[in-house]
Design a protein around this motif. Structure first.
Motif, PDB file in Angstrom:
ATOM      1  N   VAL A  51      27.944  51.215  34.174  1.00 39.24           N
ATOM      2  CA  VAL A  51      27.452  50.396  35.281  1.00 39.24           C
ATOM      3  C   VAL A  51      26.627  49.251  34.681  1.00 39.24           C
ATOM      4  O   VAL A  51      25.623  49.489  34.008  1.00 39.24           O
ATOM      5  N   TYR A  54      24.277  46.945  40.029  1.00 41.19           N
ATOM      6  CA  TYR A  54      24.696  47.561  41.286  1.00 41.19           C
ATOM      7  C   TYR A  54      23.727  47.184  42.396  1.00 41.19           C
ATOM      8  O   TYR A  54      22.632  46.668  42.154  1.00 41.19           O
ATOM      9  N   ALA A  70      26.931  52.770  46.936  1.00 40.08           N
ATOM     10  CA  ALA A  70      26.693  51.904  45.779  1.00 40.08           C
ATOM     11  C   ALA A  70      27.873  50.980  45.536  1.00 40.08           C
ATOM     12  O   ALA A  70      29.010  51.435  45.406  1.00 40.08           O
ATOM     13  N   ALA A  72      29.045  48.332  42.740  1.00 41.78           N
ATOM     14  CA  ALA A  72      28.670  48.097  41.346  1.00 41.78           C
ATOM     15  C   ALA A  72      29.632  47.164  40.638  1.00 41.78           C
ATOM     16  O   ALA A  72      30.788  47.001  41.052  1.00 41.78           O
ATOM     17  N   ASN A  87      33.106  50.533  43.786  1.00 39.52           N
ATOM     18  CA  ASN A  87      32.111  51.434  44.368  1.00 39.52           C
ATOM     19  C   ASN A  87      31.934  52.607  43.421  1.00 39.52           C
ATOM     20  O   ASN A  87      32.885  53.053  42.781  1.00 39.52           O
TER      21      ASN A  87
END
Length: 122
Positions: A51, A54, A70, A72, A87
């Protein structure tokens, strides 16, 4: 771009790849943005990513119990500049963190497989 949207049927996350300079290309383009070459092929990547950034969406645009969720940008391990907006699923939204290792999972909608990411298990 069918390679991208339909690769999930075989469990593969696929991107264009420049055979001349070895760069993965996303979003799809008819020429390589690095070397301007046209010798492109479709290649599957590992689906392993981190990630990069986000945000948590709290706005219920459609009636659903899965808020917040979330959104991201993940960076694929094959190339630092190979990033994808997606996501993060299968974990509480509040658990998502920058630097979190994730892996691709696919959600099928008719003949399209949407790449989503979940926490890596390794």
């Amino acid at each position: 771009n069918a390679h991208f949207w339909r690769g999930g049927e075989q469990g593969e996350l696929r991107f264009l790849h420049c055979d001349a300079c070895k760069v993965y290309i996303h979003p799809p383009s008819p020429i390589c943005p690095e070397c301007h070459g046209k010798d492109l092929s479709v290649r599957a990547v590992s689906g392993r990513a981190t990630v990069a950034t986000y945000t948590l969406n709290h706005q219920p645009w459609v009636p659903s119990p899965d808020h917040p969720y979330a959104i991201a940008i993940v960076e694929l391990e094959e190339q630092p500049s190979l990033r994808l907006m997606t996501n993060v699923v299968n974990c509480p939204a509040e658990a998502v963190r920058i630097g979190m290792p994730v892996q691709v999972v696919f959600e099928q909608h008719e003949d399209v497989w949407i790449p989503l990411f979940e926490p890596r298990k390794d």
